[in-house]
Motif scaffolding. Sequence first.
Motif, short mmCIF file in Angstrom:
data_model
loop_
_atom_site.label_atom_id
_atom_site.label_comp_id
_atom_site.label_asym_id
_atom_site.label_seq_id
_atom_site.Cartn_x
_atom_site.Cartn_y
_atom_site.Cartn_z
N GLY A 127 6.59 35.20 -39.11
CA GLY A 127 5.15 35.05 -39.47
C GLY A 127 4.73 33.37 -39.35
N GLU A 128 5.55 32.77 -39.26
CA GLU A 128 5.13 31.23 -39.35
C GLU A 128 5.40 30.58 -37.90
N THR A 129 4.42 29.84 -37.53
CA THR A 129 4.57 29.01 -36.34
C THR A 129 5.29 27.60 -36.79
N LEU A 130 6.56 27.40 -36.17
CA LEU A 130 7.47 26.31 -36.58
C LEU A 130 7.02 25.05 -35.82
N ARG A 131 7.01 23.90 -36.17
CA ARG A 131 7.08 22.60 -35.43
C ARG A 131 8.38 21.98 -35.68
N VAL A 132 9.02 22.23 -34.61
CA VAL A 132 10.37 21.50 -34.39
C VAL A 132 10.13 20.44 -33.41
N TRP A 179 10.65 30.42 -30.47
CA TRP A 179 10.49 30.18 -31.96
C TRP A 179 10.54 28.70 -32.01
N LEU A 180 11.56 27.91 -31.40
CA LEU A 180 11.68 26.45 -31.61
C LEU A 180 10.59 25.79 -31.01
N GLU A 181 9.90 26.38 -30.16
CA GLU A 181 8.79 25.46 -29.33
C GLU A 181 7.41 25.87 -29.88
N GLY A 182 7.58 26.68 -30.79
CA GLY A 182 6.11 27.25 -31.55
C GLY A 182 5.32 28.01 -30.79
#
Length: 172
Positions: A163-168, A154-157
């Motif tokens: 349901g959303e791709t994260l940009r960390v 999740w953290l790396e997208g």
Amino acid sequence: MDSRLSRHWVWAQETDGVVVLSHPIIAIEGVVDDLWWGDIDLWDEAMEAKLEKYRSALWTLLNEFGVLPSERAVLGCTEADEWLSRLRDCLALEDASQRRDCIRQWSLKVPLPDTYAFMEFSERLKWSLVEYALGLHAQGALEDEGARQQVLAWLEGVQPFLGETLRVPRLL
């Protein structure tokens, strides 16, 4: 320090003889020139798409090497990004006892916001992941390899969170 250039960068020859070393989206498509010289009165969906390509390429470039404190404003890094980046650093540690101690220290310091009411959706989503990770830690579940890999994804997208791709960003 590795002195090789990123494999994601290319050379491009501009019309005025200037040579640009940059990300392919920026160098080849002339996104910066279009944004710099473009007529903002004629702003359209195509220009918006180019701006999004530029933002994405810039994010990729900065994140590839790690984002310096002076670059954080360029990416719009938030407090949630900072805490999630620290969590990713902890989860990436190979030694289990170091990882456990890092996560414990992280969990003791993370300040949860009082309310999410006035936050943008992406920011609320990131804080939700912080809270979820805190819950996993409290249950001892972050020590499970499967849970650790899931949170890292999740953290790396790599996988969407709710349901959303994260940009960390990877912060230095």
